[in-house]
Design an enzyme around this catalytic site. Structure first.
Site, PDB file in Angstrom:
ATOM      1  N   SER A 143       0.875  -1.181   0.000  1.00  0.00           N
ATOM      2  CA  SER A 143       0.000   0.000   0.000  1.00  0.00           C
ATOM      3  C   SER A 143       0.907   1.224   0.000  1.00  0.00           C
ATOM      4  O   SER A 143       2.071   1.137   0.427  1.00  0.00           O
ATOM      5  CB  SER A 143      -0.854   0.020   1.269  1.00  0.00           C
ATOM      6  OG  SER A 143      -1.483   1.281   1.431  1.00  0.00           O
ATOM      7  N   TYR A 156      -1.685  -1.141  10.450  1.00  0.00           N
ATOM      8  CA  TYR A 156      -1.772  -1.264   8.989  1.00  0.00           C
ATOM      9  C   TYR A 156      -0.513  -0.700   8.331  1.00  0.00           C
ATOM     10  O   TYR A 156       0.127  -1.359   7.508  1.00  0.00           O
ATOM     11  CB  TYR A 156      -3.020  -0.540   8.483  1.00  0.00           C
ATOM     12  CG  TYR A 156      -3.310  -0.767   7.006  1.00  0.00           C
ATOM     13  CD1 TYR A 156      -3.912  -1.949   6.568  1.00  0.00           C
ATOM     14  CD2 TYR A 156      -2.989   0.189   6.049  1.00  0.00           C
ATOM     15  CE1 TYR A 156      -4.180  -2.163   5.214  1.00  0.00           C
ATOM     16  CE2 TYR A 156      -3.243  -0.018   4.697  1.00  0.00           C
ATOM     17  CZ  TYR A 156      -3.846  -1.196   4.287  1.00  0.00           C
ATOM     18  OH  TYR A 156      -4.107  -1.406   2.941  1.00  0.00           O
TER      19      TYR A 156
HETATM   20  N1  LIG Z   1      -8.616  -0.687  -1.545  1.00  0.00           N
HETATM   21  C1  LIG Z   1      -7.576   0.108  -1.374  1.00  0.00           C
HETATM   22  O1  LIG Z   1      -7.672   1.330  -1.527  1.00  0.00           O
HETATM   23  C2  LIG Z   1      -6.242  -0.474  -1.017  1.00  0.00           C
HETATM   24  C3  LIG Z   1      -5.159   0.406  -0.964  1.00  0.00           C
HETATM   25  C4  LIG Z   1      -3.910  -0.084  -0.654  1.00  0.00           C
HETATM   26  C5  LIG Z   1      -3.747  -1.435  -0.416  1.00  0.00           C
HETATM   27  N2  LIG Z   1      -4.812  -2.280  -0.452  1.00  0.00           N
HETATM   28  C6  LIG Z   1      -4.570  -3.698  -0.185  1.00  0.00           C
HETATM   29  O2  LIG Z   1      -5.105  -4.468  -1.237  1.00  0.00           O
HETATM   30  C7  LIG Z   1      -5.430  -5.766  -0.746  1.00  0.00           C
HETATM   31  C8  LIG Z   1      -6.848  -6.092  -1.167  1.00  0.00           C
HETATM   32  O3  LIG Z   1      -7.725  -5.217  -0.496  1.00  0.00           O
HETATM   33  P1  LIG Z   1      -9.128  -4.733  -1.068  1.00  0.00           P
HETATM   34  O4  LIG Z   1      -9.096  -3.271  -1.115  1.00  0.00           O
HETATM   35  O5  LIG Z   1      -9.484  -5.511  -2.266  1.00  0.00           O
HETATM   36  O6  LIG Z   1     -10.042  -5.099   0.187  1.00  0.00           O
HETATM   37  P2  LIG Z   1     -11.243  -6.124   0.363  1.00  0.00           P
HETATM   38  O7  LIG Z   1     -11.578  -6.046   1.803  1.00  0.00           O
HETATM   39  O8  LIG Z   1     -12.279  -5.868  -0.638  1.00  0.00           O
HETATM   40  O9  LIG Z   1     -10.557  -7.516   0.011  1.00  0.00           O
HETATM   41  C9  LIG Z   1      -9.691  -8.156   0.882  1.00  0.00           C
HETATM   42  C10 LIG Z   1      -9.995  -9.617   0.837  1.00  0.00           C
HETATM   43  O10 LIG Z   1      -9.092 -10.301   1.722  1.00  0.00           O
HETATM   44  C11 LIG Z   1      -9.842 -11.291   2.401  1.00  0.00           C
HETATM   45  N3  LIG Z   1      -9.209 -11.671   3.659  1.00  0.00           N
HETATM   46  C12 LIG Z   1      -9.150 -10.953   4.803  1.00  0.00           C
HETATM   47  N4  LIG Z   1      -8.539 -11.666   5.751  1.00  0.00           N
HETATM   48  C13 LIG Z   1      -8.203 -12.854   5.191  1.00  0.00           C
HETATM   49  C14 LIG Z   1      -7.558 -14.008   5.680  1.00  0.00           C
HETATM   50  N5  LIG Z   1      -7.143 -14.109   6.942  1.00  0.00           N
HETATM   51  N6  LIG Z   1      -7.373 -15.046   4.836  1.00  0.00           N
HETATM   52  C15 LIG Z   1      -7.804 -14.967   3.555  1.00  0.00           C
HETATM   53  N7  LIG Z   1      -8.439 -13.914   3.042  1.00  0.00           N
HETATM   54  C16 LIG Z   1      -8.627 -12.857   3.854  1.00  0.00           C
HETATM   55  C17 LIG Z   1     -11.208 -10.655   2.608  1.00  0.00           C
HETATM   56  O11 LIG Z   1     -12.195 -11.636   2.897  1.00  0.00           O
HETATM   57  C18 LIG Z   1     -11.417  -9.941   1.304  1.00  0.00           C
HETATM   58  O12 LIG Z   1     -12.071 -10.735   0.353  1.00  0.00           O
HETATM   59  C19 LIG Z   1      -5.210  -5.714   0.761  1.00  0.00           C
HETATM   60  O13 LIG Z   1      -3.952  -6.272   1.075  1.00  0.00           O
HETATM   61  C20 LIG Z   1      -5.226  -4.229   1.058  1.00  0.00           C
HETATM   62  O14 LIG Z   1      -4.506  -3.916   2.217  1.00  0.00           O
HETATM   63  C21 LIG Z   1      -6.060  -1.821  -0.743  1.00  0.00           C
END
Ligand SMILES: NC(=O)c1ccc[n+]([C@@H]2O[C@H](COP(=O)([O-])OP(=O)(O)OC[C@H]3O[C@@H](n4cnc5c(N)ncnc54)[C@H](O)[C@@H]3O)[C@@H](O)[C@H]2O)c1
Length: 252
Positions: A143, A156
Site C-alpha cells: 500500500s 496497517y
Molecule cells: N482498496 C484500497 O484502496 C487499497 C489500498 C492499498 C492497499 N490495499 C490492499 O489491497 C489488498 C486487497 O484489499 P481490497 O481493497 O481488495 O479489500 P477487500 O476487503 O475488498 O478484500 C480483501 C480480501 O481479503 C480477504 N481476507 C481478509 N482476511 C483474510 C484471511 N485471513 N485469509 C484470507 N483472506 C482474507 C477478505 O475476505 C477480502 O475478500 C489488501 O492487502 C489491502 O490492504 C487496498
C-alpha cells in the site's frame, strides 16, 4: 519480444480473491491466459464463476492465509489440478483504524498476522513449487501506507511497510532461483475495504485534494501493474514497490 504481457500456460494463485483487488487481478490474469487458484476466508464462487464466464479455468478454495497448513494446501491443489504454480499474488489484507493509544494488542497481532506474516508464510510455502517450475513470480500487495503513514492506522502502516521490506529481502535471496519478488503499492481504490470511507464526503474531498488525478481508482486500474509483474514484460523487475496511486505520493 512478442506476447510481452501474455500469461498463457501460467498458473496463478491469488489470495483474498472473493472481491475487490484480488478478484480484479484474478479476472485480469484469466483474460490474459492464466489458470487460477483463487482463495479467501469468504466464498470465492462468484470469482470462479466470473472467470469461467470469460472462458477461463479456476479452482476456488476457502483458505485463511493465517494457517500455514491451509496455505500449503492451496499450492498442492494448484499442482494437482493444473500441474504446478508460476505466480503467487499475496493480496489478502485487513485494515484497523484507531488512535494509537486506543489500539489493543489483538489489533496489532491480527493486522500484522494477516497482512505481513501470512505473506511470508505463503512465500515460504510456494518456494518449492516455484523452484520445481524453474522459477516464478511473487507479487505482494502492499500500500502507499507502506511508504507514508495514514493517520490513525499504525498496525496497517507497519504491516505494509513490512511488506515492502519483505519483498526486497526475498527478491535478494531468490533471484538466484529465477524467482522475482515485487510489491504493488495501491493508493485509494474503491473496494469493500474503502467503501465506507469513500461514502463520506470529507474523505472523498481529501482524496480529491491529495491525488493529482483528483479521484480514487477502481480495482480494474490495478490489473495492468499485476499483469506486468507476472509476465515476460517484468522479466528484469525485481524487489520493487510499484506505486499505483494517481500521483498522490509525488508531493507533500
Ligand atoms: N482498496 C484500497 O484502496 C487499497 C489500498 C492499498 C492497499 N490495499 C490492499 O489491497 C489488498 C486487497 O484489499 P481490497 O481493497 O481488495 O479489500 P477487500 O476487503 O475488498 O478484500 C480483501 C480480501 O481479503 C480477504 N481476507 C481478509 N482476511 C483474510 C484471511 N485471513 N485469509 C484470507 N483472506 C482474507 C477478505 O475476505 C477480502 O475478500 C489488501 O492487502 C489491502 O490492504 C487496498
Amino acid at each position: 519480444m512478442d506476447d510481452l504481457f501474455g500469461l498463457n500456460g501460467k498458473v496463478a494463485v491469488v489470495t483474498g480473491a472473493s472481491r475487490g483487488l484480488g478478484q480484479a487481478i484474478a479476472l485480469g490474469y484469466a483474460k490474459y491466459g492464466a489458470k487460477l487458484v483463487v482463495s479467501d476466508v469468504l466464498d470465492v464462487s462468484e470469482t470462479v464463476k466470473k472467470i469461467e464466464e470469460i472462458g477461463g479455468e479456476a479452482v476456488g478454495l476457502m483458505v485463511d492465509v493465517s494457517s500455514r497448513e491451509r496455505v500449503k494446501g492451496m499450492f498442492l491443489a494448484a499442482e494437482e489440478r493444473f500441474g504446478g504454480v508460476d505466480v503467487l499474488v499475496n493480496n489478502a489484507g485487513i485494515l484497523r483504524s484507531a488512535p494509537a493509544e486506543s489500539l489493543w494488542d489483538e489489533d496489532w497481532d491480527k493486522v500484522l498476522q494477516v497482512n505481513l506474516k501470512s505473506q511470508f508464510i505463503a512465500a515460504q510455502e510456494v518456494f518449492p513449487f516455484l523452484k520445481k517450475r524453474g522459477g516464478g513470480r511473487i507479487i505482494n500487495i502492499a500500500s502507499i501506507a507502506g511508504l507514508l503513514a495514514f493517520n490513525q492506522s499504525i498496525p496497517y502502516n507497519s504491516s505494509k511497510g513490512g511488506v515492502v521490506m519483505l519483498t526486497k529481502s526475498l527478491a535478494l535471496e531468490w533471484a538466484q532461483h529465477n524467482i522475482l519478488v515485487n510489491a504493488i503499492c495501491p493508493g485509494i481504490f474503491l473496494t469493500g475495504m474503502t467503501n465506507d470511507m469513500l461514502g463520506q464526503e470529507s474523505f472523498r474531498d481529501m482524496v480529491k485534494s491529495k491525488v493529482p488525478m483528483a479521484r480514487h481508482a477502481v480495482p480494474e486500474e490495478l490489473v495492468g501493474a499485476a499483469i506486468y509483474l507476472a509476465s515476460k514484460a517484468g522479466s528484469y523487475t525485481n524487489g520493487q514497490a510499484l506505486v499505483v496511486d494517481g500521483g498522490w505520493t509525488c508531493h507533500l
